[in-house]
Design a protein around this motif. Sequence first.
Motif, PDB file in Angstrom:
ATOM      1  N   LYS A 160       0.847  -1.197   0.000  1.00 31.26           N
ATOM      2  CA  LYS A 160       0.000   0.000   0.000  1.00 31.26           C
ATOM      3  C   LYS A 160       0.885   1.250   0.000  1.00 31.26           C
ATOM      4  CE  LYS A 160      -3.699  -2.319   2.663  1.00 31.26           C
ATOM      5  NZ  LYS A 160      -3.001  -3.575   3.019  1.00 31.26           N
ATOM      6  N   GLU A 163      -4.026  -5.398  -4.552  1.00 30.06           N
ATOM      7  CA  GLU A 163      -3.472  -4.133  -4.053  1.00 30.06           C
ATOM      8  C   GLU A 163      -2.307  -3.671  -4.913  1.00 30.06           C
ATOM      9  OE1 GLU A 163      -4.805  -4.640   0.635  1.00 30.06           O
ATOM     10  OE2 GLU A 163      -2.675  -4.745   0.112  1.00 30.06           O
ATOM     11  N   SER A 210      -8.340  -3.284   3.521  1.00 31.59           N
ATOM     12  CA  SER A 210      -7.654  -3.199   2.236  1.00 31.59           C
ATOM     13  C   SER A 210      -7.962  -1.852   1.605  1.00 31.59           C
ATOM     14  CB  SER A 210      -8.090  -4.328   1.303  1.00 31.59           C
ATOM     15  OG  SER A 210      -7.403  -4.246   0.057  1.00 31.59           O
ATOM     16  N   GLN A 249      -7.739  -0.134  -2.243  1.00 35.06           N
ATOM     17  CA  GLN A 249      -7.521  -0.321  -3.675  1.00 35.06           C
ATOM     18  C   GLN A 249      -8.190   0.832  -4.409  1.00 35.06           C
ATOM     19  OE1 GLN A 249      -8.659  -4.407  -4.782  1.00 35.06           O
ATOM     20  NE2 GLN A 249      -8.286  -4.991  -2.654  1.00 35.06           N
TER      21      GLN A 249
END
Length: 406
Positions: A50, A160, A326, A328
């Motif tokens: 990330k 990701e 998460s 994205q």
Amino acid sequence: MSSNQHFVVIGGGLGGAKLAEALRANDFDGHVTLLAAEEELPYERPPLSKQHLAGTQQLPDFTVDQAAWYRDHNIDLRLGTTATAFDPAARTVTLPDGSTLSYDKLALATGSRPRTLPIPGADAPNVYTLRTIGDSDVLAEVLRSRRQLVIIGAGWIGLEVAAQARARDVAVTVLEAAELPLVGVLGPEMGAYYAEVHRLHGVDLRLNTKVELIRTDDGVATGVQLGDGTVVPAEAVLIAVGAQPNTDAAAAAGLAVDGGVLVDAALATSDPNVVAVGDIAEQQHPVLNRRVRVEHWATALNQPAVAALTMLGKPAVYERLPYFFSDQYDVGMEYTGYVGRDDDVRVVVRGDLTGNAFVAFWLDPQNRVRAGMNVNVWDVTTRIKELILAGEPVDPERLADTSVKL
């Protein structure tokens, strides 16, 4: 606890570092040795796919504790060192140089390693996996310098990285053997949602796809050959087909292992002098009433506090619900709860699926909430937990109605 006791922690990731912290926080004044396989101070892993990959965070930003903390708290931190074996009967840990450490209590926080593919070309120099800070640094350079990336696997890491690559305008093809991305974790409805998210951002997502081999030219990967003979061109390939828990030493030592290291509600293994946390811990969860193993940041963050108490002979139970997150593109999510791959559940959506702002709930046949995933809807995790822990049937229509407070 006697100051002459020696506790050893194998594993220098977030779980191992937090165990050392928890022991000192509970006034253990004995010897603590922390064995860390990497040369870096223990750090958190989520930023690797990330913020660090995006260039917005550097290693010091997600390092758990600085070197001074280990020194000030008398933690014998041994970087670049891990255990080759341990002997529960003798209570010794064997180091790579053949020497041994004696322990009174042992903690296993050995984490996972990337799964590999036994196919030709997988060892080419421009074929990558992502697990360490070094892997992330290399992959960040790949995204800066290459224009064509093929990702094998549409799990969390693969997706990701795909999002980060598209942010740099890298052409991305994702190859997935299953019928949908994340289907084993989220089921078909939310798997289809993530498939649409990535396709809208220009990812060439190919499902139900078998990878035969990675084609090379002079040893360098040039493409991925599929089961139907199609070749997908690639300047770089990322293999992201899941993680393998590092349980080899535990199994060789005779601990009970079945997928992960089996632990009870207090995170004790089949040997009462050994605990296990994080990716490897297959826990008998007291709230979920089933064995679960969760390979996510929150487990490594929170389990050590309980494991430390267990090592110190104090009563403790790990009963937090599984949680992960998460990011994205512009889609941020949090998932709370647990649904097994074969569980009989249905999904109820609260909010706007097409507008990327909703909460999805997984309900069992009795309409009890088993898990919830909030997407770009914040400050609802506590409410989701309450619904799960209540264990009471809910009205699906009211649950889906945004005018009704959770």
